[in-house]
Design an enzyme around this catalytic site. Sequence first.
Site, short mmCIF file in Angstrom:
data_model
loop_
_atom_site.label_atom_id
_atom_site.label_comp_id
_atom_site.label_asym_id
_atom_site.label_seq_id
_atom_site.Cartn_x
_atom_site.Cartn_y
_atom_site.Cartn_z
N ARG A 67 0.84 -1.20 0.00
CA ARG A 67 0.00 0.00 0.00
C ARG A 67 0.87 1.26 0.00
O ARG A 67 0.54 2.26 -0.63
CB ARG A 67 -0.91 -0.02 1.22
CG ARG A 67 -1.95 1.09 1.25
CD ARG A 67 -3.04 0.78 2.27
NE ARG A 67 -3.96 1.90 2.39
CZ ARG A 67 -4.12 2.63 3.48
NH1 ARG A 67 -3.40 2.35 4.58
NH2 ARG A 67 -4.97 3.63 3.53
N HIS A 71 0.53 4.35 -2.61
CA HIS A 71 0.25 5.71 -2.14
C HIS A 71 1.40 6.66 -2.47
O HIS A 71 1.18 7.87 -2.58
CB HIS A 71 -0.04 5.70 -0.64
CG HIS A 71 -1.43 5.27 -0.31
ND1 HIS A 71 -2.27 6.01 0.50
CD2 HIS A 71 -2.14 4.18 -0.69
CE1 HIS A 71 -3.44 5.39 0.60
NE2 HIS A 71 -3.38 4.27 -0.10
N ASP A 72 2.60 6.14 -2.60
CA ASP A 72 3.72 6.97 -3.01
C ASP A 72 3.64 7.27 -4.50
O ASP A 72 3.64 8.43 -4.91
CB ASP A 72 5.04 6.26 -2.70
CG ASP A 72 6.25 7.10 -3.08
OD1 ASP A 72 6.23 8.32 -2.80
OD2 ASP A 72 7.21 6.55 -3.65
N GLY A 77 4.50 10.40 -8.37
CA GLY A 77 5.34 9.39 -8.96
C GLY A 77 6.11 8.65 -7.88
O GLY A 77 6.05 8.99 -6.70
N ASP A 79 8.69 8.40 -5.87
CA ASP A 79 9.80 9.26 -5.49
C ASP A 79 9.99 9.36 -3.98
O ASP A 79 10.70 10.25 -3.50
CB ASP A 79 9.61 10.66 -6.08
CG ASP A 79 8.41 11.39 -5.49
OD1 ASP A 79 7.61 10.76 -4.77
OD2 ASP A 79 8.26 12.60 -5.77
N GLU A 93 2.56 14.52 2.87
CA GLU A 93 1.57 13.53 2.43
C GLU A 93 1.22 12.54 3.53
O GLU A 93 0.06 12.15 3.69
CB GLU A 93 2.10 12.75 1.22
CG GLU A 93 2.28 13.53 -0.05
CD GLU A 93 2.99 12.73 -1.11
OE1 GLU A 93 2.94 11.48 -1.05
OE2 GLU A 93 3.60 13.33 -2.01
N ASN A 99 -3.63 8.77 4.52
CA ASN A 99 -2.38 8.05 4.75
C ASN A 99 -2.08 7.73 6.21
O ASN A 99 -1.06 7.11 6.51
CB ASN A 99 -1.20 8.84 4.17
CG ASN A 99 -1.17 8.83 2.66
OD1 ASN A 99 -1.60 7.87 2.03
ND2 ASN A 99 -0.67 9.90 2.07
N HIS A 196 -5.60 -6.35 -2.63
CA HIS A 196 -6.47 -6.41 -1.45
C HIS A 196 -6.66 -7.84 -0.96
O HIS A 196 -7.41 -8.06 0.00
CB HIS A 196 -7.82 -5.77 -1.75
CG HIS A 196 -7.80 -4.28 -1.70
ND1 HIS A 196 -8.89 -3.50 -2.01
CD2 HIS A 196 -6.81 -3.40 -1.35
CE1 HIS A 196 -8.57 -2.22 -1.87
NE2 HIS A 196 -7.31 -2.14 -1.47
N ASP A 240 -10.38 -10.57 2.67
CA ASP A 240 -10.81 -11.94 2.38
C ASP A 240 -10.42 -12.84 3.55
O ASP A 240 -9.90 -12.36 4.56
CB ASP A 240 -10.26 -12.44 1.03
CG ASP A 240 -8.74 -12.56 1.00
OD1 ASP A 240 -8.13 -12.82 2.06
OD2 ASP A 240 -8.15 -12.43 -0.08
N THR A 242 -8.13 -14.97 3.89
CA THR A 242 -6.70 -15.28 4.05
C THR A 242 -5.91 -13.97 4.02
O THR A 242 -5.15 -13.72 3.09
CB THR A 242 -6.21 -16.23 2.94
OG1 THR A 242 -6.49 -15.64 1.64
CG2 THR A 242 -6.92 -17.57 3.02
#
Length: 319
Positions: A67, A71-72, A77, A79, A93, A99, A196, A240, A242
């Site tokens: 994740r 999110h980065d 981009g 970075d 951020e 976040n 996910h 889910d 698992t």
Amino acid sequence: MKNNKMVSVNLLRVIMLVHAIIGLPYNVRGLSMGYYMMSCPMAEQIVQNSVDNALRADPTLAAGLIRMLFHDCFIEGCDASILLDSTKDNTAEKDSPANLSLRGYEIIDDAKAEIENTCPGVVSCADIIAMAARDAVFWAGGPYYQIANGRFDGKRSKIEDTRNLPSPFLNASQLIQTFGQRGFSVRDVVALSGAHTLGVARCSSFKDRLTTPDSTMDSSFAKTLSRTCSAGDNTEQPFDATRNDFDNAYFNALQRKSGVLFSDQTLFNSPMTRNLVNGYAFNQAMFFFHFQQAMQKMSNLNVKIGSQGEVRQNCRSLN
């Protein structure tokens, strides 16, 4: 089991190195395979060890590392802007509401510290995030994919930029449009959503689905989500059955109308994406293959090279 995985990943790294030596055409925007072969040959091994040690102690961190990459990369981009701490003059951020639930920063810090002791000023934090996400997928039982390195770390991290992150309330058309603006195909959208298969969602991100009858949700699953949310907005629900295993159970859940987020279940509800969901639910190998390709694309999203960035000494602050 984990020892076997470590042997396998080391073998795959040797194969990657051979490919780089013979000139495998995998250079993207200044990135290259074997980028640290001469300048810091132990970099990937150090990152892998940091990831393995952390996930042995807490397997749930695998989802956090994947994740974190998303999110980065989806903002400025790939970075490492997600790693920068806020200052008195700037809210970064990582302090955005979107976040605040991110996890795994200490894994990146640990890998960076050891790398700096070995070869200071060489390996970027952005590359460490990309490598750590790749290794987390494999550790959890998912596919191992090659990535090129050479990303530079960005110098901007602003909370307002996080408005570009996809909301868990988007429908399939909106998801396709949002990802399409960054060069991702419909297939990429569904394959990446398969991440996910690891992790959880907080009640605050899906409780609105429970306020009115929803024909796209299995009635018994709706009761499960209601019980989860009875404990508060921060209560967690696995995507889910698992939650720590990278498999195709997520897509099987969507077929049963048991997707946790609206943006999950919409992939099965929409005729634009349903066939892909059914295909991945039936054929895990196909999901793994398409996920590999989509993650390679994600890892290369709007990377910075040369004078566009820097190699941070500390991932949490600019040089």
